[in-house]
Design an enzyme around this catalytic site. Structure first.
Site, PDB file in Angstrom:
ATOM      1  N   LEU A 126      -1.154  -3.069   4.549  1.00 30.53           N
ATOM      2  CA  LEU A 126      -2.099  -1.971   4.317  1.00 30.53           C
ATOM      3  C   LEU A 126      -3.383  -2.520   3.707  1.00 30.53           C
ATOM      4  O   LEU A 126      -3.370  -3.083   2.608  1.00 30.53           O
ATOM      5  CB  LEU A 126      -1.480  -0.925   3.385  1.00 30.53           C
ATOM      6  CG  LEU A 126      -2.391   0.216   2.950  1.00 30.53           C
ATOM      7  CD1 LEU A 126      -2.799   1.063   4.150  1.00 30.53           C
ATOM      8  CD2 LEU A 126      -1.718   1.071   1.891  1.00 30.53           C
ATOM      9  N   HIS A 230      -1.452  -5.884  -8.801  1.00 31.15           N
ATOM     10  CA  HIS A 230      -2.864  -6.226  -8.782  1.00 31.15           C
ATOM     11  C   HIS A 230      -3.681  -4.939  -8.969  1.00 31.15           C
ATOM     12  O   HIS A 230      -3.283  -3.859  -8.520  1.00 31.15           O
ATOM     13  CB  HIS A 230      -3.199  -6.873  -7.433  1.00 31.15           C
ATOM     14  CG  HIS A 230      -4.515  -7.567  -7.388  1.00 31.15           C
ATOM     15  ND1 HIS A 230      -5.699  -6.898  -7.252  1.00 31.15           N
ATOM     16  CD2 HIS A 230      -4.828  -8.900  -7.438  1.00 31.15           C
ATOM     17  CE1 HIS A 230      -6.698  -7.766  -7.223  1.00 31.15           C
ATOM     18  NE2 HIS A 230      -6.200  -8.990  -7.332  1.00 31.15           N
TER      19      HIS A 230
END
Length: 338
Positions: A126, A230
Site C-alpha cells: 500500500l 513508522h
C-alpha cells in the site's frame, strides 16, 4: 474521478517511480526492473485465471486519476503467503524464571522465529503518493481490497494479515536490525531488506538465530522499536484497527514492525458490505461509500457520496460513475460505508 483497477503492463513506469518514492523498509516494492515487471505479469495472470481456493496468486491494484490517466498509488493482496518461500516472523512471548525456595519470580520477554502465518492471505504494497493524500483516496486504495475479498471469498484464506512498516532512520538503518547485524549478520538493513524484496530469503534461514532471543539482551534502541510503526504508517495502522485488525505479538524480522491480523468475515467493511443492482440516474448528497463492480479481470472501484436505504435492493449512480465502474443498468455492484 479516482478509480482503482488491476495493474497493466503499461503501468510499469509509474510503478517504478512509486517504488523509488516508497523508500527504505518498503520490502514489497524493490527498485528492480525485473522484479517489478514480474510482479505485474504475475498479477495479470492471477486476475485472469479461474480460482477455487487460494494459491500462489498476487493481485496488484493501482489508483488512477481518470481525468489525467496518472497512476497515483498502489495496493495489493497476496492470496496465500509462504507456500513457495518460507514466510518468517518473530513472535513476542514470555518465559518465566522462578524459584520458590529462593522467592524469585521473573517474567522475561522473548522473540521466537516462526512460520505461523503460512497459508494466510496478506494485505500488502500500500503506497499513495504524497500529493494525492487527500479526501478519501487513502481509504479507497486500502479498503477496496476488502470489497474484492468479500466479492471473491474463494480466492482468499479465512485469515488475513498486514505487516506494518517498522521504525527506520533517515539513512535507511533500522535500530532493531542494527543489533541483529552486529551479532549475526554482516548485512546492513537496506541490503537485507532489498534481498528479501527480490525473493532471496535463503540467508534468513542460514544466519538468523535459531533459538529464542531474550529481549532484555537487545540494545535499548532495539528494544524501544519492537512493535512500533513508522510515522508514515500510523494512518494505515489506525485504518486497519478501525476495521477490526489487532496485533497478536508478531513482528517483522528486520525492523520489528507489528503484524496485524483479522478473520476476513469479521472485517467491518466485509461484514457490512452488500450487493445492490444498478440503476442510472442523478444522485444528491449522502454518506461516502466505497463501490465496486463484481468483475475480476475488469475489476473497478471508486468512492461516492450516496444516500442508500438500509432495505434497498437497488442503487442509483450517475452515468459517469457507471462508466468508470464499467457497469450498466441491471448489473450488480458491491458497496460499503467508508
Amino acid at each position: 474521478m479516482m478509480v482503482v483497477r488491476p495493474i497493466r503492463a503499461d503501468d510499469y513506469p509509474a510503478l517504478y517511480d512509486i517504488a523509488v518514492e516508497s523508500g527504505h523498509g518498503f520490502t514489497s516494492l524493490p527498485v528492480n526492473d525485473e522484479l517489478l515487471m514480474r510482479k505485474i505479469s504475475r498479477s495479470e495472470q492471477s486476475f485472469s485465471k479461474p480460482v477455487n481456493q487460494p494459491g500462489d496468486e498476487g493481485y496488484l491494484f493501482v489508483l488512477e486519476d481518470t481525468a489525467t490517466g496518472e497512476v497515483c498509488g498502489t495496493s495489493a493482496l497476496e492470496a496465500a503467503v509462504g507456500l513457495d518461500d518460507a514466510f518468517y516472523h518473530y513472535h513476542l512471548g514470555k518465559v518465566v524464571h522462578s524459584s520458590r525456595s529462593l522467592g524469585v519470580y521473573k517474567t522475561v520477554d522473548i522473540l521466537t522465529l516462526c512460520n505461523d502465518y503460512t497459508g494466510v492471505s496478506e494485505l500488502c504494497t500500500l503506497f499513495l503518493r504524497e500529493s494525492r493524500r487527500e479526501k478519501n483516496n487513502g481509504r479507497l486504495l486500502s479498503k477496496m481490497r476488502f470489497l474484492f475479498m468479500a466479492e471473491f471469498p474463494q480466492r482468499f484464506a479465512e485469515r488475513v494479515i498486514a505487516e506494518m512498516r517498522g521504525i527506520s532512520n533517515e539513512d535507511g538503518s533500522s535500530p532493531f536490525w542494527q543489533w541483529l547485524q552486529e551479532h549475526f549478520f554482516s548485512l546492513d538493513f537496506p541490503t537485507a531488506d532489498y534481498l528479501t524484496g527480490i525473493g532471496q530469503k535463503v540467508f534468513i534461514a542460514e544466519l538468523m538465530p535459531k533459538y529464542p532471543i531474550y529481549v532484555s539482551l537487545l540494545s535499548k534502541q532495539a528494544q524501544a522499536v519492537i512493535g512500533k510503526v513508522h510515522d508514515k504508517t500510523r494512518p494505515a495502522l489506525a485504518l486497519l484497527q478501525s476495521e477490526g485488525f489487532s496485533n497478536r505479538g508478531y513482528v517483522d524480522i528486520f525492523d520489528a514492525g507489528p503484524t496485524v491480523e483479522a478473520r476476513v468475515e469479521h472485517i467491518r467493511s466485509v461484514r457490512n458490505s452488500r450487493r445492490l443492482q444498478v440503476a442510472i440516474g442523478s444522485v444528491s448528497g449522502g454518506q461516502p461509500h466505497l463501490i465496486c463492480n463484481t468483475k475480476v479481470v475488469d475489476f473497478r472501484a471508486t468512492w461516492l457520496a450516496l444516500d442508500v436505504s438500509e432495505h434497498s435492493e437497488q442503487l442509483t449512480i450517475p452515468a459517469d460513475v457507471a462508466a468508470a465502474l464499467q457497469v450498466s443498468a441491471g448489473d450488480w455492484v458491491r458497496i460499503t460505508r467508508i
